[in-house]
Scaffold this active site. Structure first.
Site, PDB file in Angstrom:
ATOM      1  N   ASP A  37       0.868  -1.190   0.000  1.00  0.00           N
ATOM      2  CA  ASP A  37       0.000   0.000   0.000  1.00  0.00           C
ATOM      3  C   ASP A  37       0.902   1.236   0.000  1.00  0.00           C
ATOM      4  O   ASP A  37       2.081   1.153   0.379  1.00  0.00           O
ATOM      5  CB  ASP A  37      -0.902   0.009   1.251  1.00  0.00           C
ATOM      6  CG  ASP A  37      -2.185   0.818   1.045  1.00  0.00           C
ATOM      7  OD1 ASP A  37      -3.264   0.189   0.926  1.00  0.00           O
ATOM      8  OD2 ASP A  37      -2.112   2.068   0.988  1.00  0.00           O
ATOM      9  N   ASP A  58       3.604   2.115  -4.347  1.00  0.00           N
ATOM     10  CA  ASP A  58       2.651   2.858  -5.166  1.00  0.00           C
ATOM     11  C   ASP A  58       2.424   2.007  -6.409  1.00  0.00           C
ATOM     12  O   ASP A  58       3.361   1.754  -7.172  1.00  0.00           O
ATOM     13  CB  ASP A  58       3.232   4.225  -5.536  1.00  0.00           C
ATOM     14  CG  ASP A  58       2.263   5.057  -6.389  1.00  0.00           C
ATOM     15  OD1 ASP A  58       1.355   4.472  -7.005  1.00  0.00           O
ATOM     16  OD2 ASP A  58       2.442   6.283  -6.443  1.00  0.00           O
ATOM     17  N   ASN A  85      -5.735  -4.710  -6.525  1.00  0.00           N
ATOM     18  CA  ASN A  85      -6.884  -4.087  -5.853  1.00  0.00           C
ATOM     19  C   ASN A  85      -6.729  -2.578  -5.678  1.00  0.00           C
ATOM     20  O   ASN A  85      -7.724  -1.861  -5.613  1.00  0.00           O
ATOM     21  CB  ASN A  85      -7.071  -4.761  -4.487  1.00  0.00           C
ATOM     22  CG  ASN A  85      -7.963  -3.956  -3.574  1.00  0.00           C
ATOM     23  OD1 ASN A  85      -9.183  -3.947  -3.726  1.00  0.00           O
ATOM     24  ND2 ASN A  85      -7.366  -3.237  -2.624  1.00  0.00           N
ATOM     25  N   TYR A 153     -12.277   7.434 -13.634  1.00  0.00           N
ATOM     26  CA  TYR A 153     -12.470   6.206 -12.849  1.00  0.00           C
ATOM     27  C   TYR A 153     -13.209   5.165 -13.683  1.00  0.00           C
ATOM     28  O   TYR A 153     -12.786   4.006 -13.781  1.00  0.00           O
ATOM     29  CB  TYR A 153     -13.248   6.517 -11.561  1.00  0.00           C
ATOM     30  CG  TYR A 153     -13.449   5.316 -10.666  1.00  0.00           C
ATOM     31  CD1 TYR A 153     -12.383   4.787  -9.936  1.00  0.00           C
ATOM     32  CD2 TYR A 153     -14.692   4.705 -10.550  1.00  0.00           C
ATOM     33  CE1 TYR A 153     -12.555   3.670  -9.119  1.00  0.00           C
ATOM     34  CE2 TYR A 153     -14.877   3.596  -9.727  1.00  0.00           C
ATOM     35  CZ  TYR A 153     -13.805   3.084  -9.011  1.00  0.00           C
ATOM     36  OH  TYR A 153     -13.981   1.988  -8.205  1.00  0.00           O
ATOM     37  N   LYS A 157     -11.692   1.564 -15.055  1.00  0.00           N
ATOM     38  CA  LYS A 157     -12.240   0.263 -14.661  1.00  0.00           C
ATOM     39  C   LYS A 157     -12.738  -0.514 -15.877  1.00  0.00           C
ATOM     40  O   LYS A 157     -12.641  -1.741 -15.916  1.00  0.00           O
ATOM     41  CB  LYS A 157     -13.347   0.453 -13.621  1.00  0.00           C
ATOM     42  CG  LYS A 157     -12.831   1.003 -12.285  1.00  0.00           C
ATOM     43  CD  LYS A 157     -11.811   0.061 -11.647  1.00  0.00           C
ATOM     44  CE  LYS A 157     -11.366   0.502 -10.269  1.00  0.00           C
ATOM     45  NZ  LYS A 157     -10.436  -0.446  -9.635  1.00  0.00           N
ATOM     46  N   THR A 190     -16.528   1.043   2.255  1.00  0.00           N
ATOM     47  CA  THR A 190     -15.075   1.224   2.424  1.00  0.00           C
ATOM     48  C   THR A 190     -14.724   2.708   2.444  1.00  0.00           C
ATOM     49  O   THR A 190     -15.600   3.568   2.304  1.00  0.00           O
ATOM     50  CB  THR A 190     -14.288   0.590   1.252  1.00  0.00           C
ATOM     51  OG1 THR A 190     -14.523   1.383   0.084  1.00  0.00           O
ATOM     52  CG2 THR A 190     -14.681  -0.845   0.976  1.00  0.00           C
TER      53      THR A 190
END
Ligand SMILES: NC(=O)c1ccc[n+]([C@@H]2O[C@H](COP(=O)([O-])OP(=O)(O)OC[C@H]3O[C@@H](n4cnc5c(N)ncnc54)[C@H](O)[C@@H]3O)[C@@H](O)[C@H]2O)c1
Length: 255
Positions: A37, A58, A85, A153, A157, A190
């Site tokens: 992370d 990163d 992820n 985004y 995806k 989350t």
């Protein structure tokens, strides 16, 4: 529960949300896990609590990918599972699209996933016992039903979905037993959703209402799908997509 004993996993974006739940789940199912992370304190704490190893990474950093894969192999002797992820939102609607924000979202979500697949395949190809592994890329329902409010985004995806199929069919064509599948979560409780809620109060309730189950997903529910794809339970699944959206994309918009 899938049996992941003897398997070695690398999970990006492990400090929070779906990544944190995935580290816990894969470790509970018997895998040795390296979580990574950009958040050193959060990532280290999560991994320590799950009995996993931690490295700062990163996901958009090209050079770092080879280093973390090498760290997993040096520590545990092989690499069986990669969970791409790590992800972020923030591109904005197309009319206001800021090029720096666009570049960063694409770099983390899409290029980072590509770099991870490339580095993992190189390691999985030379696993003791032969070329074998499972790559799971985390997309989003926005890959299929994009957000007008976040072009970068949604596009990133969408790219992850198609990238997974290209990786899957390349590996199959080469004769590697390396599978690549996509998990497509719907709205999940989350950090990403907490931050969106702070900017757009009522967002969580509105998005929960789009699911026929009328709730948000828990990160552990997506981690369960990831654990299944990571396991040897589904050797003929590659290039596939698992929706974990409570049926949100399965209902006619009129209902
Ligand atoms: N929460 C949702 O509703 C939802 C829905 C669909 C898909 N997803 C996807 O699930 C994945 C996990 O997100 P989450 O919901 O758990 O969010 P989160 O914010 O709770 O966790 C994301 C984690 O990724 C880390 N991260 C961010 N940028 C990084 C980078 N460049 N390199 C390495 N780590 C980085 C963060 O520090 C954090 O620990 C993302 O790819 C996200 O797009 C989330």
């Amino acid at each position: 529960m899938p049996d992941l004993s003897g398997k070695v996993a690398l999970v990006t974006g492990c400090a929070s949300g779906i990544g944190a739940a995935t580290v816990r789940r894969l470790a509970a199912d018997g895998a040795q896990v390296l979580g990574t992370d950009i958040d050193p304190a959060g990532g280290a704490a999560l991994c320590a609590s799950a009995g996993a190893r931690f490295a700062v990474q990163d996901a958009a950093d090209r050079a770092r990918w080879d280093e973390v894969v090498a760290e997993a192999v040096a520590a545990f002797g092989r690499l069986d599972i990669l969970v791409n992820n790590a992800g972020m939102v923030g591109g904005g609607p197309i009319e206001d699209a800021d090029l720096d924000a666009w570049d960063r979202v694409i770099a983390v979500n899409l290029t980072g996933t590509m770099l991870g697949c490339r580095a993992a395949i190189r390691a999985m190809k030379v696993n003791p016992g032969g070329a074998k592994g499972s790559i799971i890329n985390v997309a989003s329902t926005t890959a299929l039903a994009p957000l007008p409010t976040d072009a970068a985004y949604s596009a990133s995806k969408g790219g992850v979905r198609v990238l997974s199929k290209s990786v899957a069919t390349w590996c199959a064509g080469q004769g590697y037993a390396i599978r690549c599948n996509t998990v497509i979560p719907g709205a999940t409780e989350t950090g990403i959703l907490d931050r969106t809620e702070a900017e757009m109060p009522g967002f969580k309730a509105a998005v929960a209402a789009t699911s026929p189950m009328n709730r948000l997903a828990q990160p552990s529910e997506t981690a369960a799908a990831i654990a299944f794809l990571a396991s040897d339970e589904c050797p003929f699944m590659t290039g596939a997509e698992l929706l974990v959206d409570g049926g949100a994309l399965s209902i006619h918009p009129g209902f």
